[in-house]
Design a protein around this motif. Structure first.
Motif, PDB file in Angstrom:
ATOM      1  N   GLN A 247      -0.861  -3.889  -2.718  1.00  0.00           N
ATOM      2  CA  GLN A 247      -0.127  -2.828  -3.420  1.00  0.00           C
ATOM      3  C   GLN A 247      -0.641  -1.450  -2.989  1.00  0.00           C
ATOM      4  OE1 GLN A 247      -0.248  -3.526  -7.681  1.00  0.00           O
ATOM      5  NE2 GLN A 247       0.060  -5.717  -7.372  1.00  0.00           N
TER       6      GLN A 247
ATOM      7  N   GLN B 257      -2.204  -0.760  -0.126  1.00  0.00           N
ATOM      8  CA  GLN B 257      -1.837  -0.537   1.270  1.00  0.00           C
ATOM      9  C   GLN B 257      -0.376  -0.100   1.394  1.00  0.00           C
ATOM     10  OE1 GLN B 257      -3.819  -0.321   3.915  1.00  0.00           O
ATOM     11  NE2 GLN B 257      -5.570  -0.776   2.595  1.00  0.00           N
ATOM     12  N   ALA B 258       0.487  -0.677   0.562  1.00  0.00           N
ATOM     13  CA  ALA B 258       1.902  -0.288   0.572  1.00  0.00           C
ATOM     14  C   ALA B 258       2.057   1.165   0.118  1.00  0.00           C
ATOM     15  CB  ALA B 258       2.717  -1.226  -0.318  1.00  0.00           C
ATOM     16  N   ALA B 259       1.347   1.540  -0.941  1.00  0.00           N
ATOM     17  CA  ALA B 259       1.399   2.925  -1.427  1.00  0.00           C
ATOM     18  C   ALA B 259       0.824   3.870  -0.372  1.00  0.00           C
ATOM     19  CB  ALA B 259       0.629   3.050  -2.738  1.00  0.00           C
TER      20      ALA B 259
ATOM     21  N   ALA C 233       0.786   3.429   2.881  1.00  0.00           N
ATOM     22  CA  ALA C 233       1.711   3.516   4.016  1.00  0.00           C
ATOM     23  C   ALA C 233       2.839   4.513   3.742  1.00  0.00           C
ATOM     24  CB  ALA C 233       2.286   2.141   4.336  1.00  0.00           C
ATOM     25  N   LYS C 234       3.243   4.641   2.480  1.00  0.00           N
ATOM     26  CA  LYS C 234       4.322   5.564   2.113  1.00  0.00           C
ATOM     27  C   LYS C 234       3.823   6.992   1.915  1.00  0.00           C
ATOM     28  CE  LYS C 234       6.827   1.978  -0.368  1.00  0.00           C
ATOM     29  NZ  LYS C 234       7.207   1.505  -1.706  1.00  0.00           N
ATOM     30  N   CYS C 235       2.526   7.145   1.811  1.00  0.00           N
ATOM     31  CA  CYS C 235       1.918   8.425   1.469  1.00  0.00           C
ATOM     32  C   CYS C 235       1.768   9.325   2.692  1.00  0.00           C
ATOM     33  CB  CYS C 235       0.552   8.140   0.845  1.00  0.00           C
ATOM     34  SG  CYS C 235      -0.366   9.611   0.441  1.00  0.00           S
ATOM     35  N   HIS C 236       2.074  10.596   2.531  1.00  0.00           N
ATOM     36  CA  HIS C 236       1.897  11.561   3.616  1.00  0.00           C
ATOM     37  C   HIS C 236       0.568  12.306   3.487  1.00  0.00           C
ATOM     38  CE1 HIS C 236       6.212  10.840   3.678  1.00  0.00           C
ATOM     39  NE2 HIS C 236       6.154  11.173   4.948  1.00  0.00           N
TER      40      HIS C 236
ATOM     41  N   LEU D  89      -2.144  10.630  -3.316  1.00  0.00           N
ATOM     42  CA  LEU D  89      -2.281   9.243  -3.733  1.00  0.00           C
ATOM     43  C   LEU D  89      -3.474   9.034  -4.658  1.00  0.00           C
ATOM     44  CD1 LEU D  89      -0.999   6.432  -3.234  1.00  0.00           C
ATOM     45  CD2 LEU D  89      -2.663   6.128  -1.400  1.00  0.00           C
TER      46      LEU D  89
END
Length: 184
Positions: free
Chosen positions: A143, A145-147, A149-152, A157
């Motif tokens: 979860q 890692q998914a967050a 990956a979407k984070c700039h 985060l």
């Protein structure tokens, strides 16, 4: 130009006691003494102190630094040996950086974990029920890692900012309601 130990200590931001320690342990064979027996530093000695300071910060021992200084004092015949020693130390520093990066990554994961729990008001959002009771969801790392990956921006985060104004407003409303209930 010549400098006293006190001047060098201030200039290099190194306590004079540390410079004396270095001298006592053979790290300053290049430093001259004046007629009174006091250490007298030259401009080039400050370059050596920068090297010593860097090596200490890298985690090298006094013995290892002394070996490098001894090689320097021997002159050009030790250029290869000095280069090899620095190359080896560079690898050690690279390994330290990699280890620290892994530790930092883990801290970011835990910060995300607690930030999301704070935002939800409970750590239960990360728990799953088992026959033995609640435990952390085994998929929690995925979860994160998914967050990630979407984070700039990692700060978005992991940074948690309490909204003090909202907290103060809630308290004020609660206090107003309590006052009204007592008076009403």
């Amino acid at each position: 130009m010549r400098y006293s130990i006190g001047t060098v200590a201030k200039k290099m931001n190194i306590p004079a006691s540390t410079l004396r320690y270095y001298d006592k342990n053979g790290l300053l064979p290049f430093v001259d003494r004046n007629d009174s027996g006091q250490r007298s530093f030259k401009d080039n000695d400050l370059n050596f102190l920068e090297v010593i300071s860097c090596m200490k910060k890298c985690g090298m021992t006094i013995k290892e630094i002394r070996h490098f200084i001894d090689l320097c004092m021997e002159g050009d015949v030790t250029l290869d040996a000095r280069y090899d020693l620095l190359k080896k130390e560079e690898q050690s520093v690279t390994d330290q950086i990699n280890t620290l990066q892994k530790q930092r990554d883990f801290l970011h994961y835990k910060m995300w974990y607690f930030k999301t729990a704070l935002e939800a008001g409970t750590e239960d959002i990360h728990m799953t029920q088992t026959a033995e009771g609640k435990r952390v969801d085994p998929d929690i790392h995925q979860q994160y890692q998914a967050a990630l990956a979407k984070c700039h921006n990692i700060k978005e985060l992991i940074d948690y900012q309490k909204d003090y104004e909202k907290d103060q407003q809630k308290r004020a409303l609660k206090n107003t309601s309590l006052s009204l209930n007592r008076n009403g």
